[in-house]
Design a protein around this motif. Sequence first.
Motif, PDB file in Angstrom:
ATOM      1  N   GLY A  80       0.892  -1.121   0.012  1.00 34.15           N
ATOM      2  CA  GLY A  80       0.057   0.147   0.288  1.00 34.15           C
ATOM      3  C   GLY A  80       0.742   1.092   0.071  1.00 34.15           C
ATOM      4  N   ALA A  81       0.137   2.251   0.170  1.00 36.62           N
ATOM      5  CA  ALA A  81       1.063   3.715  -0.026  1.00 36.62           C
ATOM      6  C   ALA A  81       1.879   3.764   1.296  1.00 36.62           C
ATOM      7  CB  ALA A  81       0.005   4.805   0.189  1.00 36.62           C
ATOM      8  N   GLY A  82       1.516   3.220   2.358  1.00 36.73           N
ATOM      9  CA  GLY A  82       2.234   3.361   3.636  1.00 36.73           C
ATOM     10  C   GLY A  82       3.354   2.305   3.483  1.00 36.73           C
ATOM     11  N   ALA A 135       6.484  -0.309  11.741  1.00 40.31           N
ATOM     12  CA  ALA A 135       7.034   0.767  11.325  1.00 40.31           C
ATOM     13  C   ALA A 135       8.101   1.414  12.430  1.00 40.31           C
ATOM     14  CB  ALA A 135       6.109   1.714  10.815  1.00 40.31           C
ATOM     15  N   LEU A 136       7.934   1.314  13.769  1.00 41.83           N
ATOM     16  CA  LEU A 136       8.645   1.802  14.434  1.00 41.83           C
ATOM     17  C   LEU A 136      10.189   1.495  14.313  1.00 41.83           C
ATOM     18  CD1 LEU A 136       6.467   1.356  17.724  1.00 41.83           C
ATOM     19  CD2 LEU A 136       7.009   3.581  16.591  1.00 41.83           C
ATOM     20  N   LEU A 187      10.010  -4.225   6.663  1.00 45.78           N
ATOM     21  CA  LEU A 187       9.039  -3.073   7.073  1.00 45.78           C
ATOM     22  C   LEU A 187       8.251  -2.683   6.119  1.00 45.78           C
ATOM     23  CD1 LEU A 187      12.307  -0.618   8.406  1.00 45.78           C
ATOM     24  CD2 LEU A 187      10.142  -0.962   9.491  1.00 45.78           C
ATOM     25  N   ALA A 188       8.510  -2.700   4.912  1.00 47.19           N
ATOM     26  CA  ALA A 188       7.434  -2.458   3.811  1.00 47.19           C
ATOM     27  C   ALA A 188       6.427  -3.417   3.596  1.00 47.19           C
ATOM     28  CB  ALA A 188       8.404  -2.431   2.348  1.00 47.19           C
ATOM     29  N   LEU A 207       7.489   3.376   3.376  1.00 48.59           N
ATOM     30  CA  LEU A 207       8.394   3.017   4.313  1.00 48.59           C
ATOM     31  C   LEU A 207       9.642   2.246   3.450  1.00 48.59           C
ATOM     32  CD1 LEU A 207       6.307   1.058   6.821  1.00 48.59           C
ATOM     33  CD2 LEU A 207       7.893   2.868   7.455  1.00 48.59           C
ATOM     34  N   LEU A 208       9.142   1.803   2.581  1.00 52.46           N
ATOM     35  CA  LEU A 208      10.197   1.284   1.621  1.00 52.46           C
ATOM     36  C   LEU A 208      11.474   2.304   1.057  1.00 52.46           C
ATOM     37  CD1 LEU A 208      11.014  -1.589   0.269  1.00 52.46           C
ATOM     38  CD2 LEU A 208      10.025  -0.807  -1.810  1.00 52.46           C
ATOM     39  N   ALA A 209      10.879   3.432   0.825  1.00 53.96           N
ATOM     40  CA  ALA A 209      11.705   4.506   0.222  1.00 53.96           C
ATOM     41  C   ALA A 209      12.328   4.841   1.335  1.00 53.96           C
ATOM     42  CB  ALA A 209      10.830   5.444  -0.396  1.00 53.96           C
TER      43      ALA A 209
END
Lengths: 328, 259
Positions: free
Chosen positions: B139-141, B226-227, B219-220, B145-147
């Motif tokens: 998803g967008a999140g 996400a922490l 993470l992605a 996170l990946l970027a």
Amino acid sequence: MEVPLILAQNLSKTFTVAQKDPGLAGTLKHFISRRYLRIAAVRDVSFELQSGEIVGFLGPNGAGKTTTLKMLSGLVRPSEGRVRVLGFEPFRRCAEFLRQITLVMGNKQQLIWDLPVLDSLRINAAVYQIDGHTAKERAREFAALLGLQEILTQPVRKLSLGQRMKAELMASLFHLPKVLFLDEPTLGLDVNAQLAVRDFLKTYRDRYGATILLTSHYMADIEALAERVIVLHRGGILYDGALRGLTDKFSPFREVDLELADDVAAQALAGYGEARKTQRRRYRILVHRQGLMQALAEIMARFDVRDLAVKEPPLDEIIAKVFSEGEV
Amino acid sequence: MRYLKLLLTFWQTSLAARMEYRTAFLAAFLEAGLEAAGKLFGVYLFYANGFDFGGWRWQEALLVMGLATLLDAFFIAIFNPNLRRVSEMVQDGRLDFVLLKPVDSQFWMSTQQFAAVGLPFMVVGVAIVVYAGVISGLGAGGWALLALSLAASLLLAYSLAFIFATTAVWLVKIFNVVYFLNTIVWTGQYPLQAYTRPFRLFMTFVLPIYFMTTAPAELALGRRTALWLGPLFLAALLLFIASRVFWRFALGYYSSASS
């Protein structure tokens, strides 16, 4: 009292250099356990330079000239002593200091080997934040002074040694530095190129009021550019003063060239100094400065003199004599 | 802004210098293109049958490989050509010219070169990451996170490589260590869980390869909260600061090659 632009106080630099014996055994020994020697490249050197001065650094190879220049420009940290250039401590290499100095090394180049000189200038313009118009004008001005107009778009690798050195100067001075440290700027150049470099440096100093400290093995560079010389030998200062004073201090003799009407033996002139016959009826005598007038008067009275000239011995010879004799 | 302008000037000049030799440039580019395509074909063969990799679905493991390819491309295009010059310029004394410029010397030594042959690998890396991300249903999140974690992993890899390259001030001919790091990073093409425990420990605590490829993917994909992004960025930032401190420290010992 005027604050000196360059100040060196009790400057010393010691390097640790690995020693290696020749041959396979020496190589293996060197690989496993290294033996180091501490070499004092510069010892207790002190001098000052005022704004606008051109000073020549003289000395044989290994005298400490380049190391001193590197300490003054901030490349090498002194082992002992104090240095100030333009009020800055060079080794901190702060941007404001670096914007105002340059170091030109005759045996190293910053130009991009595969690209034309203009590409290297473009990088320097970006580094020193010189706008496009000014950079273009300055490139034109320097190229005209150095006679490089035709070669600015040729790859550096295609240029002659003289052209490369001139282009190197162009790149090094592109930001109009106030202090120039020049280490053998005419190394390996032919006479014409040497003259062009000297003329350029003189014009630059007159036009922009720069202070120049240069080393050169060519006495002609020093004689043409420097009013003052600092002679270094084995890391220490041997002489610091006017160029003319160097002759007085290290060579108290004058060279007398004589042409006599009669052919006499050189021994007849030996009483006036070190005499030798150069051709038939021609002689060269090294006469002590203090007794010069009396010697000339006596020679004129004793011999039928056709021609006479009094000269100072060549500076090259004096310097070579000083270095070969070591401590003075 | 000044540094951005400088970076563009550096890269344009670097590209121009490489393009000066047309045949060599085209041959290198062609070779890089073929090698990158070959890499893509290898990936296809490996993952085409829906392979399960240490608990990772094949499309998730593909994301790890995409990140490793991208990281490798950065080594080829930027890290290797620049950091090799640290060793070379210490050896022949040309580092003098960099140190006398009113520009951050670490910036200069890290960015002056750009090898265009890294571009095909970058394209392939981005293609694999995008493809793997899409089929993994990011998803967008997840993309954000990946970027961010990719940026942290690049900083981590660069800082580590720069620290290795800095040792050239004392050891002079040391650039092989940076190539070694480049090779080791390539072991991060598979998720860490695919390796045995000693390798996992090595890749986490000795050379932090885990944080460069597997961690960003975790993470992605939501395998970790996400922490974890915070500590990842902090570690990268600390290593970057360490690289700067180490460089300044090393320059104190730079004696400049004799003239």
